[in-house]
Scaffold this active site. Sequence first.
Site, mmCIF file in Angstrom:
data_model
loop_
_atom_site.group_PDB
_atom_site.id
_atom_site.type_symbol
_atom_site.label_atom_id
_atom_site.label_comp_id
_atom_site.label_asym_id
_atom_site.label_seq_id
_atom_site.Cartn_x
_atom_site.Cartn_y
_atom_site.Cartn_z
ATOM 1 N N GLY A 1 50.448 84.138 162.208
ATOM 2 C CA GLY A 1 49.054 84.391 161.850
ATOM 3 C C GLY A 1 49.006 85.406 160.716
ATOM 4 N N MET B 1 40.495 89.510 169.636
ATOM 5 C CA MET B 1 41.840 88.909 169.666
ATOM 6 C C MET B 1 42.830 89.912 170.266
ATOM 7 S SD MET B 1 42.380 86.704 166.211
ATOM 8 C CE MET B 1 41.803 85.006 166.110
ATOM 9 N N ASP C 1 47.752 92.271 166.255
ATOM 10 C CA ASP C 1 47.796 92.520 167.700
ATOM 11 C C ASP C 1 48.469 93.844 168.073
ATOM 12 O OD1 ASP C 1 46.716 89.984 167.852
ATOM 13 O OD2 ASP C 1 48.614 89.010 168.313
ATOM 14 N N ASP D 1 56.675 88.494 166.206
ATOM 15 C CA ASP D 1 57.876 88.215 166.997
ATOM 16 C C ASP D 1 58.417 86.795 166.794
ATOM 17 O OD1 ASP D 1 55.586 87.317 168.219
ATOM 18 O OD2 ASP D 1 56.087 88.043 170.218
ATOM 19 N N THR E 1 51.273 92.259 162.380
ATOM 20 C CA THR E 1 50.364 91.512 163.247
ATOM 21 C C THR E 1 49.135 92.372 163.519
ATOM 22 O OG1 THR E 1 49.925 90.700 165.495
ATOM 23 C CG2 THR E 1 51.720 92.249 165.303
HETATM 24 O O1 F6P Z 1 48.735 86.942 166.667
HETATM 25 C C1 F6P Z 1 47.584 87.077 165.930
HETATM 26 C C2 F6P Z 1 46.473 86.258 166.484
HETATM 27 O O2 F6P Z 1 45.344 86.467 165.672
HETATM 28 C C3 F6P Z 1 46.149 86.491 167.961
HETATM 29 O O3 F6P Z 1 45.394 87.655 168.163
HETATM 30 C C4 F6P Z 1 45.425 85.209 168.298
HETATM 31 O O4 F6P Z 1 45.536 84.900 169.669
HETATM 32 C C5 F6P Z 1 46.148 84.190 167.481
HETATM 33 O O5 F6P Z 1 46.775 84.878 166.424
HETATM 34 C C6 F6P Z 1 45.269 83.113 166.892
HETATM 35 O O6 F6P Z 1 46.083 82.202 166.246
HETATM 36 P P1 F6P Z 1 45.569 81.053 165.280
HETATM 37 O O7 F6P Z 1 45.256 81.680 163.957
HETATM 38 O O8 F6P Z 1 46.721 80.138 165.195
HETATM 39 O O9 F6P Z 1 44.330 80.461 165.900
#
Ligand code: F6P
Length: 343
Positions: A10, A170, A128, A103, A126
């Site tokens: 992401g 998120m 997160d 990760d 990230t």
């Molecule tokens: O890891 C980053 C993140 O934004 C998380 O917080 C979320 O669950 C996920 O990616 C969303 O992923 P995507 O962009 O594939 O929908």
Amino acid sequence: MNVGLLTGGGDCPGLNAVIRAVVQRIVNEGGSCVGIVEGWRGLVQGMSRPLNLCDTDGIVARGGTILGASRTNPFKSPDRDVPSVLANVKALGLDVLVVIGGDDTLGVAYRFQKDFGLPIVGIPKTIDNDLAVTDFTFGFDTAVNIVTEAVDRLRTTAESHRRIMVVETMGRHSGWIACFAGIAVAADYILVPEVPIDLPHLVDVLRRRRAAGKNYGVVIVAEGARFPDKGVVTLEAEIDPFGHVRLGGIGALLEQRIEKLTGFETRCVILGHIQRGGPPSAYDRVLATRLGLAAAHLVIRKKFGTLVALSGGQIVDVPLDEGVSATKTLDLSYYDEAAAFFR
Ligand code: F6P
């Protein structure tokens, strides 16, 4: 020295700042850089672009990644994709690959280093903030600021309509974003994956606050928060190439439960990808720049199989395998501080 740069997983604010720092440092040292387009997919499919000084001018303030990103995992179909990655690294004449990711992306980098001897330098990122190797990741501060600004806006409409506003953030299986933003906005309640949802207590707090004269409420819930003995709430059953489900929907469930149990009109807002968009905060630009410079320094010293990280305010380097091994859930001392106000 010819350096390949790749951003995977992401996206998050600060990726361009890190790209700028690596490229400028390497080019100023007489090396050259190649951008791998769309993460590992670029090496599977042979997609790259030149990365010169002028390509990185002014990008420090831009969100997203000029290289593009994807969740492609070459080890999902290893017989097909791993040889393609190795062939493309060779075809591009790369001496080292700087891999910027979470990760999953860094885990792939580690496997290429360990099993195929690819020279790698990793940089963690990230929103997160769930990587154990580093105190904080860039992207996280910006995400917290975005949630904070959004809730400051939601608060005024909640107050006008005497509503409870449930704001879903998120964070995947960690509550860093929810907890930090929740403290920043003085939320009435914060729900994180690390602590099972105590609905009776939440309802009790909201009722008591209403009885004390506060005619609206703000509840922050992390997307990975769960009711006791229940699994995480997901938006769809599909899993991504790294085996992750798409989290989301706990906010809407809570909206129904809170309204039913309290009788207070309740609305849920899922902030979603807004948290990953737009320009990085000054803090994230500085952190990304420091990590990028340190990574370039490792490249110049040929210290491969390493990862840069933030530790106690200093940028350090650690072996790549350490960097990809552990997830960092929310430090509960922050949650305890937040919970001191849930009365
Ligand atoms: O890891 C980053 C993140 O934004 C998380 O917080 C979320 O669950 C996920 O990616 C969303 O992923 P995507 O962009 O594939 O929908």
